[in-house]
Scaffold this active site. Sequence first.
Site, PDB file in Angstrom:
ATOM      1  N   ARG A 115       0.859  -1.183   0.000  1.00  0.00           N
ATOM      2  CA  ARG A 115       0.000   0.000   0.000  1.00  0.00           C
ATOM      3  C   ARG A 115       0.893   1.230   0.000  1.00  0.00           C
ATOM      4  NH1 ARG A 115       2.238   1.966   3.756  1.00  0.00           N
ATOM      5  NH2 ARG A 115       0.754   3.669   3.594  1.00  0.00           N
ATOM      6  N   GLY A 116       0.218   2.394  -0.160  1.00  0.00           N
ATOM      7  CA  GLY A 116       0.974   3.632  -0.358  1.00  0.00           C
ATOM      8  C   GLY A 116       1.047   3.891  -1.861  1.00  0.00           C
ATOM      9  N   ALA A 117       0.758   5.136  -2.262  1.00  0.00           N
ATOM     10  CA  ALA A 117       0.576   5.432  -3.691  1.00  0.00           C
ATOM     11  C   ALA A 117       1.763   5.009  -4.563  1.00  0.00           C
ATOM     12  CB  ALA A 117       0.260   6.916  -3.854  1.00  0.00           C
ATOM     13  N   ASP A 119      -2.159  10.870  -2.410  1.00  0.00           N
ATOM     14  CA  ASP A 119      -2.537   9.805  -3.346  1.00  0.00           C
ATOM     15  C   ASP A 119      -2.875  10.350  -4.718  1.00  0.00           C
ATOM     16  OD1 ASP A 119      -3.162   8.702  -0.484  1.00  0.00           O
ATOM     17  OD2 ASP A 119      -2.861   6.998  -1.834  1.00  0.00           O
ATOM     18  N   GLN A 152      -2.136   2.538   9.859  1.00  0.00           N
ATOM     19  CA  GLN A 152      -0.862   2.672   9.141  1.00  0.00           C
ATOM     20  C   GLN A 152       0.175   3.408   9.988  1.00  0.00           C
ATOM     21  OE1 GLN A 152      -3.849   3.150   7.731  1.00  0.00           O
ATOM     22  NE2 GLN A 152      -3.840   2.699   5.557  1.00  0.00           N
ATOM     23  N   ARG A 156      -7.353  -0.521  -6.853  1.00  0.00           N
ATOM     24  CA  ARG A 156      -7.593   0.627  -5.953  1.00  0.00           C
ATOM     25  C   ARG A 156      -7.781   1.875  -6.817  1.00  0.00           C
ATOM     26  NH1 ARG A 156      -4.189   1.346  -0.601  1.00  0.00           N
ATOM     27  NH2 ARG A 156      -6.187   2.184   0.098  1.00  0.00           N
TER      28      ARG A 156
HETATM   29  O1  MRU Z   1      -4.541   3.238   2.146  1.00  0.00           O
HETATM   30  P1  MRU Z   1      -3.077   3.479   2.029  1.00  0.00           P
HETATM   31  O2  MRU Z   1      -2.308   2.968   3.200  1.00  0.00           O
HETATM   32  O3  MRU Z   1      -2.512   3.013   0.716  1.00  0.00           O
HETATM   33  O4  MRU Z   1      -2.956   5.070   2.053  1.00  0.00           O
HETATM   34  C1  MRU Z   1      -1.686   5.640   1.936  1.00  0.00           C
HETATM   35  C2  MRU Z   1      -1.697   7.114   2.034  1.00  0.00           C
HETATM   36  O5  MRU Z   1      -2.718   7.746   2.131  1.00  0.00           O
HETATM   37  C3  MRU Z   1      -0.386   7.793   1.879  1.00  0.00           C
HETATM   38  O6  MRU Z   1      -0.354   8.980   2.618  1.00  0.00           O
HETATM   39  C4  MRU Z   1      -0.131   8.106   0.401  1.00  0.00           C
HETATM   40  O7  MRU Z   1      -0.371   6.986  -0.397  1.00  0.00           O
HETATM   41  C5  MRU Z   1       1.251   8.575   0.168  1.00  0.00           C
HETATM   42  S1  MRU Z   1       2.434   7.264   0.407  1.00  0.00           S
HETATM   43  C6  MRU Z   1       3.955   7.888   0.042  1.00  0.00           C
END
Ligand code: MRU
Length: 360
Positions: free
Chosen positions: A70-72, A251, A210, A107
């Site tokens: 996870r994470g963009a 994101d 997270q 996603r």
């Molecule tokens: O649902 P997630 O854990 O994928 O959400 C992640 C976030 O919102 C982060 O802040 C974003 O993706 C930036 S990660 C460098």
Amino acid sequence: MLCAPAGHGANRTPVSAMTNYDQYDSLRPIEWRGDHLRLLDQRLLPATVAWLDCRSVTEVADAIHALAVRGAPAIGIAGAYGMVLAAQASSDPADLVTAAQTLVQARPTAVNLAWAVQGLLASAQSEGHVDPAALLLRAQSIEREDLAANRHMGELGAAQITGGSGVLTHCNTGSLATAGFGTALGVIRAAWAQQRLSAVFATETRPWLQGARLTAWELQQDGIPATLIADSAGAHLMSTGRVQWLVVGADRIAANGDTANKIGTCQLAIAARHYGVKVMVVAPSSTVDLAMANGRDIEIELRDEAEITRLGGQPTAAPGVRAWNPVFDVTPAGLIDAIVTERGVVEQPAPGALAQLLSP
Ligand code: MRU
């Protein structure tokens, strides 16, 4: 307003070219193993450090949807390797199109996933045939460039922070969410290495935790002391004067600077404005969606109610209680003091500023 790269700000401490960041950068969540993708399974952290092997597009898409990765930026990189797996499995261009759809649908909010997957698809289509080796090179370059961007954004963002500042971050934007080093957490790593920070606070980030499970663990691994707070303690923390910056990732950033990020970011930004805490958004240019004029049209992912009504497998609400679980929100550009990308920094984002920064 555009601002010059690090070290040129009038009242800012210059960045030391000698700062060694490696000691604060030990984790890597994604490994390409020749015929499969290996992901550090973020569902199990911090209690269990285990790797998940993905050998097909479906397995990669499932891992993305289930938040094993996870994470963009990280889901963009995983998606790119998913396309390589698709190309290894079939040389039929139609199968690659189907693979791209499967991955992108995993996603909806983070644009990095579609950006990476559609980039690989477009390159195969322009070549006129499906070449796994060529797609692998592209996936590896996306991963490599993400790490380089993070290191650079770390310096650009740290240069915004005056010495002795406290910072608050939300969600996990670190090595686990990227190819390594992180975006907002990369800025925190760099600022810590440059001895600019008096304190680092991280929110728990409910419902998926997270912050508690990933950010606090990640900082602990790299020896950066951090203090965890309940999400509901953010405004009170700001009222005490212990933090000068809220530093978050993104994101998807619309052309006008409106920023989709983990649910709760918007209310932290509103509190920050009230208490005079500055807000920094840190994201690579692959997170900027210039095709989206503002944040109103960003699709917000809705996830299972059980993420709210259960915790660690145990129910936290009475049977039959309903929940609403949007996992991102949009912070209006007007609440953001600086957007840091690897191409430079936009201060007080106004329409047109990001397009100008990112123009070739
Ligand atoms: O649902 P997630 O854990 O994928 O959400 C992640 C976030 O919102 C982060 O802040 C974003 O993706 C930036 S990660 C460098």
